[in-house]
Scaffold this motif. Structure first.
Motif, PDB file in Angstrom:
ATOM      1  N   VAL A   1      -8.656  -3.591   0.556  1.00 57.26           N
ATOM      2  CA  VAL A   1      -9.332  -2.865   1.499  1.00 57.26           C
ATOM      3  C   VAL A   1     -10.951  -3.233   1.284  1.00 57.26           C
ATOM      4  O   VAL A   1     -11.376  -3.217   2.530  1.00 57.26           O
ATOM      5  CB  VAL A   1      -9.112  -1.243   1.225  1.00 57.26           C
ATOM      6  CG1 VAL A   1     -10.113  -0.342   2.196  1.00 57.26           C
ATOM      7  CG2 VAL A   1      -7.565  -0.803   1.607  1.00 57.26           C
ATOM      8  N   ILE A   2     -11.316  -2.895   0.233  1.00 51.80           N
ATOM      9  CA  ILE A   2     -12.842  -3.274   0.258  1.00 51.80           C
ATOM     10  C   ILE A   2     -13.395  -4.797   0.615  1.00 51.80           C
ATOM     11  O   ILE A   2     -14.389  -5.086   0.860  1.00 51.80           O
ATOM     12  CB  ILE A   2     -13.524  -2.933  -1.070  1.00 51.80           C
ATOM     13  CG1 ILE A   2     -12.917  -3.896  -2.242  1.00 51.80           C
ATOM     14  CG2 ILE A   2     -13.337  -1.394  -1.419  1.00 51.80           C
ATOM     15  CD1 ILE A   2     -13.804  -3.543  -3.596  1.00 51.80           C
ATOM     16  N   ASN A   3     -12.346  -5.662   0.431  1.00 48.69           N
ATOM     17  CA  ASN A   3     -12.526  -7.141   0.934  1.00 48.69           C
ATOM     18  C   ASN A   3     -12.572  -7.065   2.651  1.00 48.69           C
ATOM     19  O   ASN A   3     -12.989  -8.371   2.852  1.00 48.69           O
ATOM     20  CB  ASN A   3     -11.303  -8.100   0.322  1.00 48.69           C
ATOM     21  CG  ASN A   3     -11.623  -8.191  -1.249  1.00 48.69           C
ATOM     22  OD1 ASN A   3     -12.662  -7.896  -1.709  1.00 48.69           O
ATOM     23  ND2 ASN A   3     -10.583  -8.526  -1.868  1.00 48.69           N
ATOM     24  N   LYS A   4     -12.177  -6.298   3.046  1.00 52.66           N
ATOM     25  CA  LYS A   4     -12.302  -6.329   4.351  1.00 52.66           C
ATOM     26  C   LYS A   4     -13.897  -6.156   4.995  1.00 52.66           C
ATOM     27  O   LYS A   4     -13.953  -6.101   6.289  1.00 52.66           O
ATOM     28  CB  LYS A   4     -11.492  -5.066   5.196  1.00 52.66           C
ATOM     29  CG  LYS A   4     -10.096  -5.238   4.820  1.00 52.66           C
ATOM     30  CD  LYS A   4      -9.072  -4.242   5.634  1.00 52.66           C
ATOM     31  CE  LYS A   4      -7.690  -4.301   5.544  1.00 52.66           C
ATOM     32  NZ  LYS A   4      -6.933  -5.222   6.195  1.00 52.66           N
TER      33      LYS A   4
ATOM     34  N   LEU B   1      -7.089   2.609   6.126  1.00 52.31           N
ATOM     35  CA  LEU B   1      -7.344   1.389   5.834  1.00 52.31           C
ATOM     36  C   LEU B   1      -6.314   1.118   4.662  1.00 52.31           C
ATOM     37  O   LEU B   1      -5.744  -0.173   4.514  1.00 52.31           O
ATOM     38  CB  LEU B   1      -8.556   0.411   5.739  1.00 52.31           C
ATOM     39  CG  LEU B   1      -9.463   0.731   6.816  1.00 52.31           C
ATOM     40  CD1 LEU B   1     -10.714  -0.021   6.611  1.00 52.31           C
ATOM     41  CD2 LEU B   1      -8.795   0.078   8.081  1.00 52.31           C
ATOM     42  N   TYR B   2      -6.210   1.865   3.611  1.00 57.79           N
ATOM     43  CA  TYR B   2      -5.422   1.549   2.533  1.00 57.79           C
ATOM     44  C   TYR B   2      -4.001   1.915   2.983  1.00 57.79           C
ATOM     45  O   TYR B   2      -3.380   1.115   2.659  1.00 57.79           O
ATOM     46  CB  TYR B   2      -5.671   2.660   1.339  1.00 57.79           C
ATOM     47  CG  TYR B   2      -5.060   2.453   0.293  1.00 57.79           C
ATOM     48  CD1 TYR B   2      -5.441   1.762  -0.818  1.00 57.79           C
ATOM     49  CD2 TYR B   2      -3.908   3.094   0.058  1.00 57.79           C
ATOM     50  CE1 TYR B   2      -4.665   1.597  -2.041  1.00 57.79           C
ATOM     51  CE2 TYR B   2      -3.073   3.133  -1.174  1.00 57.79           C
ATOM     52  CZ  TYR B   2      -3.518   2.426  -2.168  1.00 57.79           C
ATOM     53  OH  TYR B   2      -3.007   1.980  -3.236  1.00 57.79           O
ATOM     54  N   LEU B   3      -3.637   2.594   3.692  1.00 55.66           N
ATOM     55  CA  LEU B   3      -2.320   3.161   4.393  1.00 55.66           C
ATOM     56  C   LEU B   3      -1.833   1.874   4.853  1.00 55.66           C
ATOM     57  O   LEU B   3      -0.569   1.557   4.894  1.00 55.66           O
ATOM     58  CB  LEU B   3      -2.317   4.237   5.008  1.00 55.66           C
ATOM     59  CG  LEU B   3      -2.459   5.647   4.354  1.00 55.66           C
ATOM     60  CD1 LEU B   3      -2.764   6.662   5.503  1.00 55.66           C
ATOM     61  CD2 LEU B   3      -1.250   5.838   3.342  1.00 55.66           C
ATOM     62  N   CYS B   4      -2.764   1.331   5.438  1.00 55.58           N
ATOM     63  CA  CYS B   4      -2.207  -0.058   6.319  1.00 55.58           C
ATOM     64  C   CYS B   4      -1.795  -1.178   5.382  1.00 55.58           C
ATOM     65  O   CYS B   4      -1.135  -2.016   5.746  1.00 55.58           O
ATOM     66  CB  CYS B   4      -3.379  -0.580   7.320  1.00 55.58           C
ATOM     67  SG  CYS B   4      -3.673   0.280   8.441  1.00 55.58           S
ATOM     68  N   GLU B   5      -2.029  -1.166   4.193  1.00 57.37           N
ATOM     69  CA  GLU B   5      -1.495  -1.947   3.194  1.00 57.37           C
ATOM     70  C   GLU B   5      -0.347  -1.462   2.416  1.00 57.37           C
ATOM     71  O   GLU B   5       0.183  -2.130   1.569  1.00 57.37           O
ATOM     72  CB  GLU B   5      -2.643  -2.226   2.362  1.00 57.37           C
ATOM     73  CG  GLU B   5      -4.064  -2.797   2.408  1.00 57.37           C
ATOM     74  CD  GLU B   5      -3.811  -4.131   3.121  1.00 57.37           C
ATOM     75  OE1 GLU B   5      -2.991  -4.740   2.797  1.00 57.37           O
ATOM     76  OE2 GLU B   5      -4.628  -4.429   4.153  1.00 57.37           O
ATOM     77  N   CYS B   6       0.138  -0.269   2.777  1.00 60.21           N
ATOM     78  CA  CYS B   6       1.162   0.440   1.815  1.00 60.21           C
ATOM     79  C   CYS B   6       2.547   0.233   2.608  1.00 60.21           C
ATOM     80  O   CYS B   6       2.817  -0.082   3.931  1.00 60.21           O
ATOM     81  CB  CYS B   6       0.835   1.946   1.828  1.00 60.21           C
ATOM     82  SG  CYS B   6      -0.465   2.274   0.698  1.00 60.21           S
TER      83      CYS B   6
ATOM     84  N   TYR C   1      -2.461  -5.343  13.169  1.00 64.06           N
ATOM     85  CA  TYR C   1      -1.616  -4.699  12.574  1.00 64.06           C
ATOM     86  C   TYR C   1      -0.436  -4.186  13.473  1.00 64.06           C
ATOM     87  O   TYR C   1      -0.640  -3.928  14.547  1.00 64.06           O
ATOM     88  CB  TYR C   1      -2.263  -3.433  11.909  1.00 64.06           C
ATOM     89  CG  TYR C   1      -1.403  -2.211  10.945  1.00 64.06           C
ATOM     90  CD1 TYR C   1      -0.686  -2.874   9.682  1.00 64.06           C
ATOM     91  CD2 TYR C   1      -1.176  -1.169  11.195  1.00 64.06           C
ATOM     92  CE1 TYR C   1       0.333  -2.019   8.791  1.00 64.06           C
ATOM     93  CE2 TYR C   1      -0.285  -0.158  10.696  1.00 64.06           C
ATOM     94  CZ  TYR C   1       0.246  -0.944   9.480  1.00 64.06           C
ATOM     95  OH  TYR C   1       1.178  -0.041   8.739  1.00 64.06           O
ATOM     96  N   GLU C   2       0.704  -4.020  12.741  1.00 61.63           N
ATOM     97  CA  GLU C   2       1.937  -3.630  13.556  1.00 61.63           C
ATOM     98  C   GLU C   2       1.990  -2.711  14.449  1.00 61.63           C
ATOM     99  O   GLU C   2       2.356  -2.304  15.471  1.00 61.63           O
ATOM    100  CB  GLU C   2       3.294  -3.670  12.788  1.00 61.63           C
ATOM    101  CG  GLU C   2       4.412  -3.414  13.616  1.00 61.63           C
ATOM    102  CD  GLU C   2       5.593  -3.487  12.867  1.00 61.63           C
ATOM    103  OE1 GLU C   2       6.787  -3.104  13.289  1.00 61.63           O
ATOM    104  OE2 GLU C   2       5.317  -3.519  11.282  1.00 61.63           O
TER     105      GLU C   2
END
Length: 413
Positions: free
Chosen positions: A188-191, A208-213, A259-260
């Motif tokens: 997330v923070i690398n975005k 944004l974290y949830l988008c990675e989950c 993102y989907e």
């Protein structure tokens, strides 16, 4: 500190959990906060305190926890806000999991150990918390939830229930009653989250974290004690409220491209932010700072064309401000009826309040849809057309855009 040092398991080489504490001028509360973390029953943790340019005695109090307690570290940085302080902590964290604790608050001794037990097979754990001795929980049911589906994002971003305890959709906005995976936090923070906003940063990070989950878990167990700080930004008049909301909104849209479920996020994010602005706008910005009537002036620049016309107002919760604006500034418009599910009365200032089924008996030239929610306006337009109302008789507000939000501020008008 010798008695406190014994609480740490120095021989345990594997650090599972990093607890990150952002601090700014917290001399009155930081001792209680750190003591509650040091008293955790869970031994496999490190505590990372990020001092965000404090000018009081915060660092002096923190320093006593560094002597004889190698799992406590202090990082100093120039003042840049709690959001950036948390990001600094993430960059220095070594744990498999990350927890956040605000310097005003404190946690029960069993919090970390109990949360870790729930983290198996999920990417995020969200728990309840205490607020004024009252337990607050998420609006999602307890148990596992799968993120990669459309229904999750609809329920997460906004629900039909009224705003309550900082929850609009499914999860509390706060980061501090949750357990995260460090590897996903780093993604997330690398975005490059380069925002200057001082409000809603937790929601920004969490979305944004949830988008990675793939899977998250909800428990109503509560171990975190939230203390209402009268000096925090959320308790003060904040004149950049709309600017910050707009910045967060457009940054989320940008960061979720590709993102989907980006389109679902965008549509429901608009609904959420419009609702948040209507709920929190007066508190943050103070009475008289927002001229709500100006919203309708900007949204309907050609209202003069309705002079001497019979008009039905189709409203949601904005009925009062819309009617007030028209009655004060466009008295030649003849409002013959109001449709609004939020009004439980037969008349509103002498104007009949009707439902859609009763519309057929109302003689009107135009129906004005005043809601700013694009989805609601689309649904209302469809219903009216199905009833035989000609499309050219239906007037709609355009979507509220960035430049429109900026113009609402009287100070910038």
């Amino acid at each position: 500190m010798s008695s406190r040092t014994s609480m740490y398991n120095k021989n345990d080489k594997e650090i599972f959990v990093s607890v990150i504490v952002p601090v700014y001028n917290s001399a009155e509360t930081i001792d209680r906060c750190l003591l509650s973390i040091c008293n955790q029953q869970y031994g496999k943790l490190e505590i990372i305190v990020v001092d965000d340019g404090s000018t009081d005695n915060s660092t002096k109090i923190i320093s006593k926890y560094l002597d004889g307690a190698p799992t406590v570290s202090l990082i100093k940085q120039e003042n840049s806000g709690s959001f950036n302080a948390r990001c600094t902590g993430i960059q220095h964290a070594r744990g498999k999991y990350i927890a956040f604790v605000d310097s005003d608050d404190w946690i029960d001794g069993s919090m970390i150990s109990n949360l870790v037990k729930h983290m198996e097979d999920c990417d995020l754990l969200s728990s309840g918390f205490f607020r004024d001795a009252r337990i607050v929980t998420d609006h999602l049911s307890e148990g596992m939830h799968y993120v990669d589906n459309e229904d999750f994002w609809k329920n997460y971003l906004i629900s039909e229930s009224d705003y309550e305890d900082g929850i609009i959709g499914g999860l509390t906005n706060a980061l501090w009653c949750k357990l995260f995976k460090r590897e996903l936090c780093l993604k997330v923070i690398n975005k490059r989250l380069d925002v200057s906003a001082k409000i809603n940063e937790d929601f920004y990070f969490l979305l944004l974290y949830l988008c990675e989950c793939k899977k998250i878990k909800v428990t109503y167990e509560s171990y975190y004690h939230y203390i209402n700080n009268p000096n925090s930004i959320t308790q003060k008049v904040y004149f950049d409220f709309l600017r910050d909301y707009t910045e967060i909104f457009y940054s989320i849209i940008d960061k979720t491209k590709g993102y989907e479920f980006a389109d679902v996020i965008r549509k429901n994010l608009i609904r959420r932010f419009l609702y948040e602005i209507s709920v929190w706008g007066t508190q943050y910005m103070g009475a008289g700072i927002i001229d709500y009537s100006k919203v309708f002036q900007l949204s309907f620049p050609n209202l003069d064309s309705l002079n001497n016309k019979n008009v039905v107002l189709y409203c949601e919760k904005e009925v009062w401000s819309c009617f007030d604006y028209i009655s004060e500034n466009h008295r030649d418009i003849n409002v013959v009826a109001i449709i609004s599910s939020s009004l439980n009365v037969d008349t509103y200032f002498g104007i009949p309040v009707v439902n859609l089924q009763e519309l057929s008996r109302i003689s009107c030239d135009f129906i004005v849809l005043t809601m700013g929610d694009e989805d609601l306006a689309n649904e209302a337009t469809k219903e009216l057309c199905q009833m035989g109302i000609e499309d050219n008789k239906i007037l709609r507000r355009p979507p509220i855009l960035k430049n429109l939000l900026a113009e609402i501020l009287l100070s910038d008008a």
